[in-house]
Design a protein around this motif. Sequence first.
Motif, PDB file in Angstrom:
ATOM      1  N   VAL A   1      -2.817  -0.080  -4.658  1.00 21.86           N
ATOM      2  CA  VAL A   1      -3.061  -1.352  -4.405  1.00 21.86           C
ATOM      3  C   VAL A   1      -4.480  -1.564  -4.595  1.00 21.86           C
ATOM      4  O   VAL A   1      -5.024  -2.578  -5.127  1.00 21.86           O
ATOM      5  CB  VAL A   1      -2.611  -1.816  -3.075  1.00 21.86           C
ATOM      6  CG1 VAL A   1      -3.103  -2.971  -2.841  1.00 21.86           C
ATOM      7  CG2 VAL A   1      -0.929  -1.762  -3.127  1.00 21.86           C
ATOM      8  N   GLN A   2      -5.328  -0.692  -3.937  1.00 20.61           N
ATOM      9  CA  GLN A   2      -6.666  -1.005  -3.915  1.00 20.61           C
ATOM     10  C   GLN A   2      -7.410   0.535  -3.985  1.00 20.61           C
ATOM     11  O   GLN A   2      -6.819   1.502  -3.198  1.00 20.61           O
ATOM     12  CB  GLN A   2      -7.155  -1.715  -2.849  1.00 20.61           C
ATOM     13  CG  GLN A   2      -8.339  -2.080  -2.657  1.00 20.61           C
ATOM     14  CD  GLN A   2      -8.821  -2.950  -1.189  1.00 20.61           C
ATOM     15  OE1 GLN A   2      -7.838  -3.218  -0.845  1.00 20.61           O
ATOM     16  NE2 GLN A   2      -9.939  -3.394  -0.987  1.00 20.61           N
TER      17      GLN A   2
ATOM     18  N   GLY B   1      -2.424   2.341  -0.995  1.00 24.51           N
ATOM     19  CA  GLY B   1      -0.958   2.141  -1.862  1.00 24.51           C
ATOM     20  C   GLY B   1      -0.076   1.575  -0.903  1.00 24.51           C
ATOM     21  O   GLY B   1      -0.006   1.964   0.283  1.00 24.51           O
ATOM     22  N   LYS B   2       1.150   1.291  -1.343  1.00 27.89           N
ATOM     23  CA  LYS B   2       2.467   0.883  -0.888  1.00 27.89           C
ATOM     24  C   LYS B   2       3.221   2.033  -1.014  1.00 27.89           C
ATOM     25  O   LYS B   2       3.480   2.670  -2.147  1.00 27.89           O
ATOM     26  CB  LYS B   2       2.929  -0.221  -1.352  1.00 27.89           C
ATOM     27  CG  LYS B   2       4.157  -0.587  -0.681  1.00 27.89           C
ATOM     28  CD  LYS B   2       4.333  -2.291  -1.316  1.00 27.89           C
ATOM     29  CE  LYS B   2       4.892  -2.204  -2.689  1.00 27.89           C
ATOM     30  NZ  LYS B   2       5.487  -3.519  -3.340  1.00 27.89           N
TER      31      LYS B   2
ATOM     32  N   GLN C   1       2.062   0.517   4.056  1.00 27.70           N
ATOM     33  CA  GLN C   1       0.703   0.799   3.287  1.00 27.70           C
ATOM     34  C   GLN C   1       0.324   1.810   3.748  1.00 27.70           C
ATOM     35  O   GLN C   1       0.440   2.540   5.204  1.00 27.70           O
ATOM     36  CB  GLN C   1      -0.098  -0.141   3.826  1.00 27.70           C
ATOM     37  CG  GLN C   1      -1.583   0.047   3.239  1.00 27.70           C
ATOM     38  CD  GLN C   1      -2.613  -0.939   3.157  1.00 27.70           C
ATOM     39  OE1 GLN C   1      -2.151  -2.213   2.799  1.00 27.70           O
ATOM     40  NE2 GLN C   1      -3.770  -0.684   3.874  1.00 27.70           N
TER      41      GLN C   1
END
Length: 106
Positions: free
Chosen positions: A30-31, A39-40, A46
């Motif tokens: 995700v980032q 991330g997921k 998360q």
Amino acid sequence: MDTSSPAVFVNAELLSMHLGKRVRAVIQVVQIDDEITKGKSTDEHQLAIKGLPEISLMSYVEVIGTAETNDSINAETWTNFGNNFDAALYNQLCQLANGEFKGLFT
């Protein structure tokens, strides 16, 4: 294949059962901030992955490392799993590897 230090299949929910142990998880990136990748997990929660990947990250990556907290892993190894990945199927694998078929994965 080195079997001397196996890594348990985990999702975010199962991570707390393995604190301080070697684990493997798949996340959807995700980032990326400095040395932390967020991330997921395959169970939609998360996770924070600590460490610098030695590869350019795709959408899905497998991380092998040490479970530090209920939501973080200190990464040793990063493996790209591409942009198309069946997270629900991997999540079922995590449940089986920590449940009725645990003996097959340890």
